[in-house]
Design a protein around this motif. Structure first.
Motif, mmCIF file in Angstrom:
data_model
loop_
_atom_site.group_PDB
_atom_site.id
_atom_site.type_symbol
_atom_site.label_atom_id
_atom_site.label_comp_id
_atom_site.label_asym_id
_atom_site.label_seq_id
_atom_site.Cartn_x
_atom_site.Cartn_y
_atom_site.Cartn_z
ATOM 1 N N THR A 430 24.105 33.001 91.875
ATOM 2 C CA THR A 430 23.614 34.476 91.956
ATOM 3 C C THR A 430 22.262 34.386 92.942
ATOM 4 O OG1 THR A 430 22.517 34.328 89.834
ATOM 5 C CG2 THR A 430 24.620 35.201 89.906
ATOM 6 N N ILE A 431 21.874 35.475 93.325
ATOM 7 C CA ILE A 431 20.567 35.960 94.008
ATOM 8 C C ILE A 431 19.977 37.114 93.179
ATOM 9 C CG2 ILE A 431 19.416 36.912 95.767
ATOM 10 C CD1 ILE A 431 20.912 34.991 97.906
ATOM 11 N N TRP A 432 18.757 36.709 92.736
ATOM 12 C CA TRP A 432 18.162 37.962 91.968
ATOM 13 C C TRP A 432 17.301 38.616 92.771
ATOM 14 C CZ3 TRP A 432 18.634 39.744 87.567
ATOM 15 C CH2 TRP A 432 17.412 40.177 86.481
ATOM 16 N N ALA A 433 17.586 39.609 92.927
ATOM 17 C CA ALA A 433 16.820 40.494 93.955
ATOM 18 C C ALA A 433 16.107 41.902 93.464
ATOM 19 C CB ALA A 433 17.751 41.176 94.910
ATOM 20 N N LEU A 434 14.824 41.997 94.114
ATOM 21 C CA LEU A 434 14.024 43.189 93.765
ATOM 22 C C LEU A 434 14.429 44.683 94.661
ATOM 23 C CD1 LEU A 434 11.644 44.467 92.293
ATOM 24 C CD2 LEU A 434 10.271 43.337 94.216
ATOM 25 N N MET A 435 14.478 45.453 93.914
ATOM 26 C CA MET A 435 14.849 46.856 94.853
ATOM 27 C C MET A 435 13.484 47.191 95.302
ATOM 28 S SD MET A 435 17.546 48.472 92.040
ATOM 29 C CE MET A 435 17.523 50.107 92.829
ATOM 30 N N PRO A 436 13.486 47.616 96.438
ATOM 31 C CA PRO A 436 12.122 48.416 97.060
ATOM 32 C C PRO A 436 11.495 49.407 96.084
ATOM 33 C CG PRO A 436 13.950 48.341 98.845
ATOM 34 C CD PRO A 436 14.683 48.070 97.437
ATOM 35 N N HIS A 437 12.555 50.093 95.524
ATOM 36 C CA HIS A 437 12.111 51.277 94.642
ATOM 37 C C HIS A 437 13.335 51.614 93.657
ATOM 38 C CE1 HIS A 437 13.923 54.615 96.665
ATOM 39 N NE2 HIS A 437 13.633 54.000 97.749
#
Lengths: 509, 509
Positions: A430-437
């Motif tokens: 998996t890739i752990w991704a941060l949403m822009p907002h």
């Protein structure tokens, strides 16, 4: 629909278009199940656009959702404060709306049980963290699953069945078939694997379980009571979180060893004096690998009174460099229980996992296991032993396959969702991704409507601290991954537009 | 040693001489495990033969057993009253002996935890009914197992593996492999079987479990809390008894429906208002079949508030006449959960069982199941579906095989143990036998020493009321059964002599 795209290298076909159940309990119906904690916000739709006082608009939207079945009897609603935060309105507005709906008998409330849609009691005794269901709520006929981080079975599995049918299993078939601690061949194969990986182990130190989930269930069941303090990383495993929530444990969190190093978690362990510690090392949901020095430091500082679970399920999926030593290899022998699984490298359908620990603890857990199910099905155990004897070959092919898929997800994210921030993983699926907002739960609901499933940070976070993150699986084949990210990008454009519109309409009265 | 005697009709060889684990947790060491409740009486040997005051003789025997490791640290001793009864001596003698040993730090006591061998706490939180371990404590290299009532796998199983490896499973191998409620093919096959047997069922009313033991575990876990009242038959299932004891339920008993009819249990249900009712219908450990009229009467009078478990695991093993209707077929749809299993007719090693119930209850239990292990291994489920599609053929062959074995056990008992009283069974895999005198636990220990395992009435009785009974399995092949009864007859001669000698030496001071 038929699957598109080129098949997997070994002749497998991609998952699009196949109906299959996943990490969701069972296929979730289009409406929301009784007792479930739902994202009421997304259910309400564009409630703000109505006319009249704000509390009446909100009440009207809930009333409509109940009337047309989107909110079912028994569905729990968010607490007033939480809904107010989510909707960016004042808490008093929510209180007035709930009061109005209670007067109309649309909603019911009871102290300690919250507020729910009238007509049935909330199921299962109320609000629970149910990450298992949230990680992958359902699979439709044309939904790309970027939530379930599980590979299809390797080609060797069918070969194993034929081979076992022809011979090696024959002797086992003459026995009654009960093996509470596990079949000898498999315990031996797993002990040999640990030993080869630097953690000397004998078969009597191994208990076979029905996957890592049961391993954790047996440990929680045997070692914890309601109200016990537990320390886990944040983010962590949805399954472990579910079990600890169900068991009534008080969960304290710390940054993961992989991202935060040994110091922050050591400090939490010292302060909280937990009965149980659950660590995903060396790889957790964030996909980064813990450093050897941190593992060694942590091993030295583990609390003497606690049972420490080292969930090493993902360890074999380290891509580029050797993983650090096992925590158990550097800690006193009776302190750490090491959990492993066939699900990630081999196949989830085998449902074979294990616990490694001091013999006397394994004996006690074997008794708990006997009570739970008298033992894991022996066919799966023999197939697992057969596969583990071919570990090096299977693992090499798997890692090649996974690197290709990781590259496909990374490329698609870079191209199609350039505003999402993420760190290239050291391993795992998996890739752990941060949403822009924004927050991941309403976005995940919207993404589902756009035909792609993703796991939310909230489903993996005991604290809710990671509600701005998504976990994206690259277990599917590259073409499916790309199609999934295309849909995710469409969902994001939609989400982005909606949240901007809502922001323009302005906040609370 | 090599197995002797002619093989099973389908080419299987008998179980003698094979090392295999059974319904015991793991192979029990020659000494008694920490925390176990042991038959101290048989451990003490011929304590009465010493000289000196009686309490000193008793204390001396315990001291020796501790010193030479027959009683391990943490082993719980019987309460004073109970040991006095077992030894036919005065309670004050036991009290004085225990006091002496506590002064010497050989024993320790704590209110509520009883008295145990010093040096370790009693394991697992104290005394528990642990019938699973007692039913079949261990298997040595030359022990005949008349305790485990489980058949070897039918010849079809190896064929199923080869066939599945070649095709039908192929599609499943491409999926992640998680199936919380069970794979569709198997749920369909089981629903069709229920429907054919007079209980119309759809797949959504079926939850697949890891054997009947897990079915009961999920039900107990989901529906009971500590202190809840439960009604079960006496004798009943050792596994269910273990779970209910572990869960802290208060167990009330009634004579089985098969032996007592509907009236006595109806009366207990009315008086106790239980949360859970567990019934083994139509066949329980006594091997007699409940009458249709009693099942219908009972179905009408089931308590409205209780969850009623109808454990029909043995139903397909009725020999001579058709079983009565399912309880669920005559009771309101949401009151009864029907439990079944592949273990008895097919193979215990599959570890596949099921719960049939109202869809909304099955959904809730599926969630509990997901938490427990994310689903039963799918290979076992596909093999089970394959076998159920061949049900009629497998069942006919099995019943022939079982009738032959039943006749072998009946003949051997009549010839070699004519003083044992028993009723020819209507089905199942066991004969329920009454000993001419004495209690079954010490006799079972002695029988084990003579090389034969039997299940004791106490391990199957919530009340201890059946302590003069044995349960003898005829699952092994006829030659093994005969050898087992020969050993049992030798053990009986020994037991008979010992108890007569003890009686002649006279009772309490």
């Amino acid at each position: 629909m038929e699957a598109t795209g080129r098949p997997w290298p070994n002749g497998e076909t991609p998952l699009i278009g196949r109906e299959h159940t996943t990490l969701g309990i069972i296929r979730r119906p289009p409406t929301v199940a009784k007792g479930a904690v739902v994202d009421v916000v997304s259910t309400l739709g564009d409630w703000y656009a109505d006319s009249g006082p704000l509390y009446q608009r909100l009440a009207g939207a809930v009333r409509r959702a109940v009337a047309d079945g989107r909110l079912q009897p028994g569905t729990l609603l968010p607490a007033e404060r939480r809904l107010a935060e989510r909707l960016s309105i004042g808490r008093s507005t929510v209180i007035r709306a709930y009061d109005l709906l209670r007067d109309e008998a649309v909603l019911e409330s009871r102290r300690g049980s919250g507020t729910w849609v009238a007509g049935a009691e909330p199921g299962d005794g109320g609000v629970r963290h149910d990450g298992l269901q949230r990680v992958a709520p359902s699979i439709g006929d044309d939904v790309v699953d970027l939530a379930t981080a599980s590979l299809p079975a390797p080609a060797e599995l069918a070969a194993a069945l034929r081979a076992l049918g022809d011979g090696p299993l024959g002797d086992a078939l003459l026995r009654p078939g009960y093996s509470h601690a596990g079949v000898a061949e498999l315990r031996e194969a797993i002990a040999a694997q640990f030993t080869a990986d630097g953690l000397p182990t004998v078969p009597r130190e191994i208990l076979i379980t029905t996957g890592a989930q049961q391993a954790m269930d047996l440990i929680v069941r045997h070692f914890t009571s309601r109200g016990d303090a537990v320390v886990m990383e944040d983010p962590s495993s949805a399954g472990a979180l579910d079990l600890l929530s169900e068991a009534g444990c008080v969960v304290h969190t710390a940054p993961s060893v992989a991202s935060g190093g040994a110091e922050p978690i050591t400090e939490v362990l010292r302060r909280r004096a937990p009965q149980l510690v659950y660590l995903q090392v060396p790889l957790g949901p964030e996909g980064t690998m813990a450093r050897g020095g941190d593992v060694v430091t942590l091993a030295r500082r583990l609390p003497e009174e606690a049972i420490v679970v080292e969930d090493a399920s993902l360890r074999d999926l380290a891509f580029d460099r050797d993983p650090p030593p096992y925590l158990a290899a550097r800690a006193p022998a009776d302190r750490v229980l090491t959990v492993g699984s066939m699900s990630k490298v081999y196949w989830g359908g085998l449902r074979v996992g294990w616990i490694r620990g001091a013999e006397k603890i394994i004996e006690r857990l074997a008794r708990t296991k006997a009570r739970a199910d008298l033992g894991t099905p022996v066919l799966s155990q023999h197939v697992s032993a057969w596969m583990l004897r071919r570990r090096d070959g299977v693992l090499a092919a798997r890692l090649d396959q996974i690197r290709t898929s990781r590259d496909a997800l990374a490329a698609a994210l870079t191209e199609l969702l350039p505003d999402f921030a993420w760190t290239p993983p050291d391993g795992g699926l998996t890739i752990w991704a941060l949403m822009p907002h924004g927050t991941s739960e309403p976005f995940a609901e919207l993404a589902h409507a756009h035909g792609v499933l993703v796991a939310t940070g909230e489903s993996l976070s005991p604290s809710g601290r990671n509600s701005d993150r998504l976990r994206l699986s690259y277990a599917p084949p590259p073409e499916v991954i790309r199609e999934g990210v295309i849909r995710l990008a469409r969902a994001w454009a939609d989400f982005d537009r909606r949240t901007r519109t809502a922001a323009m309409k302005g906040p609370a009265p």
